[in-house]
Structure formats: structure tokens, C-alpha cells
Enzyme design. Sequence first.
Site, mmCIF file in Angstrom:
data_model
loop_
_atom_site.group_PDB
_atom_site.id
_atom_site.type_symbol
_atom_site.label_atom_id
_atom_site.label_comp_id
_atom_site.label_asym_id
_atom_site.label_seq_id
_atom_site.Cartn_x
_atom_site.Cartn_y
_atom_site.Cartn_z
ATOM 1 N N ARG A 238 0.969 -1.187 0.020
ATOM 2 C CA ARG A 238 0.094 0.039 0.027
ATOM 3 C C ARG A 238 0.978 1.213 0.079
ATOM 4 N NH1 ARG A 238 -3.337 -2.859 -1.357
ATOM 5 N NH2 ARG A 238 -5.686 -3.115 -0.725
ATOM 6 N N GLU A 267 -3.373 7.709 -3.747
ATOM 7 C CA GLU A 267 -3.943 7.469 -5.106
ATOM 8 C C GLU A 267 -5.220 7.811 -5.478
ATOM 9 O OE1 GLU A 267 -2.299 2.842 -4.642
ATOM 10 O OE2 GLU A 267 -4.042 3.029 -5.637
ATOM 11 N N HIS A 285 -1.536 0.592 -9.848
ATOM 12 C CA HIS A 285 -2.123 -0.349 -8.803
ATOM 13 C C HIS A 285 -2.720 -1.727 -9.754
ATOM 14 C CE1 HIS A 285 -3.892 -0.690 -4.623
ATOM 15 N NE2 HIS A 285 -3.619 -1.891 -5.141
HETATM 16 C C1 GLV Z 1 -5.288 -5.052 -3.630
HETATM 17 O O1 GLV Z 1 -4.579 -4.176 -3.670
HETATM 18 C C2 GLV Z 1 -5.663 -6.052 -3.133
HETATM 19 O O2 GLV Z 1 -5.572 -5.591 -1.653
HETATM 20 O O3 GLV Z 1 -6.412 -6.855 -3.323
#
Ligand code: GLV
Length: 324
Positions: A238, A267, A285
Site C-alpha cells: 500500500r 492514490e 495499482h
Molecule cells: C489489492 O490491492 C488488494 O488488496 O487486493
Amino acid sequence: MRRTVLISKHIYQEAVDQLIARADVDYNNSDESLPAEELRRRVAGKHGLVCQLTDRIGPSLLDSAEGLRVVSNVAVGFDNIDVAAATERGIIVTNTPGVLTDTTADLAFALILGAGRRLGEAERYLRAGRFKQWRINLLTGWDIWGATLGIFGLGRIGQAVARRGRGFNMRLLYYDPYRQSEEVEQALGVQYASKEEVLRQADFITLHCALTPETHHLIGREELGLMKPTAVLVNTSRGPVVDEAALADALQSGRIAAAGLDVFEHEPAVHPKLLTLENALIVPHIASASVATRTRMCCMAAENMIAVLDGERPPNIVNPEVLD
Ligand code: GLV
């Protein structure tokens, strides 16, 4: 009584069909998230909410959703949901672990390879018509084969990245506040080290921890200062796990060599400096973004939802204390 479910945003159709077979579904079949106010309005009176990491699920939304029994996140991470607030209100939260492990590990490794061998920069160079002649030091990068890989967080995804690292003959170090058993360490060929030692020794550092108050800015100015000037940092966890401004400075000044980033602190915004830096390989992402995996994630979210609506324990519950 027929159950009611809100799906906050477009998901794969198989999962929608599974839900429609079991509940009355209010489906926002759009790639755009619902504005907070509309989400609040449409969740009111529903038994279940299928949501995504772009939806912020906090106390005020939960308060406006009387009768809500389950929030099913289509993601393994659930930092977009105030789980404590859901638990207080007796609302079950579920996620989609496991199915995305290898797809995410593949992308982490792609970023290790891509940032180490300067692939983004090389492609931009070529497309800009700058490739006039082969030369000995053209776009020279850092070897992956035989290098030291530092893994922060040796959960499912961290372990899957370790297996890939082994295939590249890498020396594998890891740091995790929860040390794995000797058996797991031996099977993976990983060696436990302190956070500082991993930072000092690794040629490539890859982050695989959940975002929690403890991991916020786990990699900041001080940590970047301990890394080798030839080190490459990869983040598929993250964004806020890394202090993005400090990272941008470290990349600009050459304090570290390169970074491969799939996630960002704010983001979808990306630190403006990162956008200008050749040694930042940045993607939006997409770590779990294969068709098969994203389809499985959606179906898993539907299965979690249906289990709760049927009065059963969902396979992937984040806050089991609600049921205990
Ligand atoms: C994507 O970032 C997830 O947490 O599945």
C-alpha cells in the site's frame, strides 16, 4: 425474506450472476466509484455491500446503513474499511486472500526486474527516437541474478516472491515482526534479519505488509538513508507504507538507484516529482490484475457475501469476533 445487496462498482459478471441468483441486487455497473453521498443513500436498507478499495467505508456510512450485516471487499487489503467501527456495529467484513497471491508476486517480481534493468526508461528512450547506436554503458542497470533480496512481510505474498527470488539465485533476507518457523524459513531458503540489516544488505527491497498504524511510513527518510546507493525499492503493498516525498528525494539525489511502484500514498495521485524521474518505474495499482485472478476475486467476494446472507460463517472473515 429476499436479501438486498449493493454492488458499489463494476465487477466481473460471473460474480454478479451469483449474487443475483440469491438476492435483490442494486448494481452500480460503472467503472466510476459512487460519490460518498450516493453510496450512503444506496446502501441504506441493504443487507450486504460489495465494495472495492476505492470505497471509503467509515463510521458515518455504516451508521446510515441500518440492517447492514456484511461488507465484502473485493481485495485482500481492507485498509479502506474501518473494521473496528464495523465490528462495534456487529457488521461482518470479508476480503479475498489467497487467490491473488501469485499474480501479485509476479508483478512484484516484474517490478524488481523492470526497475533493476531500467525497462521503463529504456522503452521511453527508444520510443523517443534516441537509440542511434549501441554503446557499452547504454542504460546499464543492476543484476538480479545472485543479488540479495530483502523482503518486508513474509506472509502469503512475501513467500511467493521469495520463491521467485530463489529461481533467480538470490540470497533471501526478510524482516517481519512475526518471525516464521524454522521449517518455513528453511523450506523457502530465507534468513531472518533485523529491519536495519535488511535495509543495509539488500540490493532489492520488496514490501509485502498490510497497511496498519505500525507500517505507515515503514520506509521513510531514515530507512532510505540506510539502503545501498545501488539499491532498488519495490512496493506492491500500500502506498502509505512508504513516505513518498522522501522516496522521490532519494531517487532524485541518487541516494538509492531506482524504485518500482504499483501503489501510491495518495492514490490515484502520484507525487509530481516521481512522475518526472527516469529511475521510478510506476504502474497504476495493477498487481492483481490478471483476468483470471480479478474474476476469482469477484467470485470470492460474492461467495463471502452469500455465506453471510445464508446465515453461515463466510470463508474469509476479517473480524471473526463479530460471530464469537
Ligand atoms: C489489492 O490491492 C488488494 O488488496 O487486493
